[in-house]
Design a protein around this motif. Structure first.
Motif, short mmCIF file in Angstrom:
data_model
loop_
_atom_site.label_atom_id
_atom_site.label_comp_id
_atom_site.label_asym_id
_atom_site.label_seq_id
_atom_site.Cartn_x
_atom_site.Cartn_y
_atom_site.Cartn_z
N ALA A 1 58.72 75.57 68.26
CA ALA A 1 58.85 76.22 69.57
C ALA A 1 57.46 76.39 70.18
CB ALA A 1 59.54 77.57 69.43
N TYR A 2 57.39 76.26 71.51
CA TYR A 2 56.09 76.38 72.17
C TYR A 2 56.15 77.26 73.42
CZ TYR A 2 57.59 73.14 75.86
OH TYR A 2 58.25 72.56 76.91
N SER A 3 57.36 77.56 73.93
CA SER A 3 57.48 78.27 75.19
C SER A 3 58.60 79.29 75.13
CB SER A 3 57.76 77.28 76.34
OG SER A 3 58.07 77.95 77.53
N ALA A 4 58.36 80.47 75.73
CA ALA A 4 59.40 81.50 75.81
C ALA A 4 60.51 81.10 76.77
CB ALA A 4 58.78 82.82 76.25
N ILE B 1 58.37 77.21 63.66
CA ILE B 1 56.94 76.95 63.81
C ILE B 1 56.57 77.17 65.27
CG2 ILE B 1 55.08 75.32 63.43
CD1 ILE B 1 56.62 76.03 60.88
N VAL B 2 55.66 78.09 65.52
CA VAL B 2 55.25 78.42 66.89
C VAL B 2 53.95 77.69 67.18
CG1 VAL B 2 54.66 80.24 68.50
CG2 VAL B 2 56.40 80.64 66.74
N ASP B 3 53.96 76.91 68.25
CA ASP B 3 52.85 76.03 68.58
C ASP B 3 51.83 76.72 69.49
OD1 ASP B 3 51.23 73.84 68.92
OD2 ASP B 3 52.58 72.79 70.32
N HIS B 4 50.88 77.43 68.86
CA HIS B 4 49.73 78.00 69.57
C HIS B 4 50.14 78.84 70.78
CE1 HIS B 4 46.81 75.64 67.19
NE2 HIS B 4 47.75 74.70 67.20
N ASN B 5 51.03 79.79 70.55
CA ASN B 5 51.49 80.71 71.60
C ASN B 5 51.64 82.08 70.95
OD1 ASN B 5 53.09 82.27 73.40
ND2 ASN B 5 54.00 80.42 74.29
N ASP B 6 50.63 82.94 71.12
CA ASP B 6 50.59 84.22 70.42
C ASP B 6 51.73 85.14 70.83
OD1 ASP B 6 48.35 83.42 69.04
OD2 ASP B 6 46.94 84.45 70.37
#
Length: 238
Positions: free
Chosen positions: A24-27, A53-58
């Motif tokens: 995942a990368y975006s809310a 797995i979260v792609d560089h999105n705190d």
């Protein structure tokens, strides 16, 4: 390439445990991600695991930690993009079969078991399934041909209607033996989608590299393993 019909002579007793990976990368895809996690959990066996797995999105990473306690949340420590997120999963996954599910795809009934079953054949190195389009408007644009569904990450007209050997798997709904990555490495991080950049084909490159390294192996398409792949409105225009 081995004939699928000959699979009985190469069967083992158990296909092995599964790690399901959702990158995942975006809310913006939160609702679909939440649903995909819930549905996947209901199909898992006791020794399977689920990774997000979260792609560089705190902010998304923290939201996942707070709301998705039923799975393991990992921040990508490879380069930004889908390939890097998938490679992060390979670093931490425990299953003998690694299943990749897009964060805008929701499994349908029987999905996970349909992906698992063909691995009873030792020659099978990967199994992919069908991605059925779920258009935001309820149906495809009148001008959109079904032969082009691959453009929006879905299964297109012309794919086999039964379990069959194929050249490459579709990224939204695919799986591989973990040992395959031990031999050929992971996904090419200079390829693939980064954020909204509409590039891809890293799974095609990996599939080709895998069959070159293991010419006696086989990649299968199992149309019984189905997901609903949601297509955003901005992908429904020329």
């Amino acid at each position: 390439m081995p004939e699928v019909q000959d699979a009985a002579c190469a069967k083992t007793d158990q296909p092995g445990s599964i790690t399901v990976v959702i990158c995942a990368y975006s809310a913006d895809r939160w609702d679909t991600l939440r649903t995909a996690v819930d549905v996947t959990r209901k199909q898992m066996s006791f020794d399977d695991e689920l990774l997000v797995i979260v792609d560089h999105n705190d902010s998304l990473f923290n939201r996942c930690l707070e709301s998705l306690s039923e799975c393991k949340i990992v921040g990508s420590h490879h380069s930004r993009g889908l390939s890097g997120a998938r490679n992060t999963a390979l670093d931490v996954a425990h299953g003998s079969i690694i299943v990749f599910l897009d964060d805008d795809a929701v499994p349908l009934d029987g999905w996970l078991e349909a992906l698992r079953a063909p691995y009873r054949d030792k020659r099978v190195q990967g199994v992919g399934g069908m991605a059925r389009p779920r258009w935001f408007a309820g149906q495809a644009p009148a001008w959109f041909p079904e032969e082009f569904l691959w453009v929006v990450g879905c299964s297109h007209r012309g794919l086999p209607s039964k379990l069959s050997a194929v050249r490459n798997l579709l990224g939204a709904n695919m799986s591989f033996r973990k040992t395959a990555f031990d031999q050929i490495g992971g996904f090419a991080e200079h390829m693939g989608r980064i954020g909204d950049r509409p590039l891809g084909c890293e799974e095609t490159e990996l599939s080709i590299r895998l069959t070159q390294a293991k010419p006696d192996g086989v990649l299968l398409y199992e149309p019984k393993a189905q997901v609903a792949h949601h297509i955003a409105p901005q992908r429904a225009s020329l």
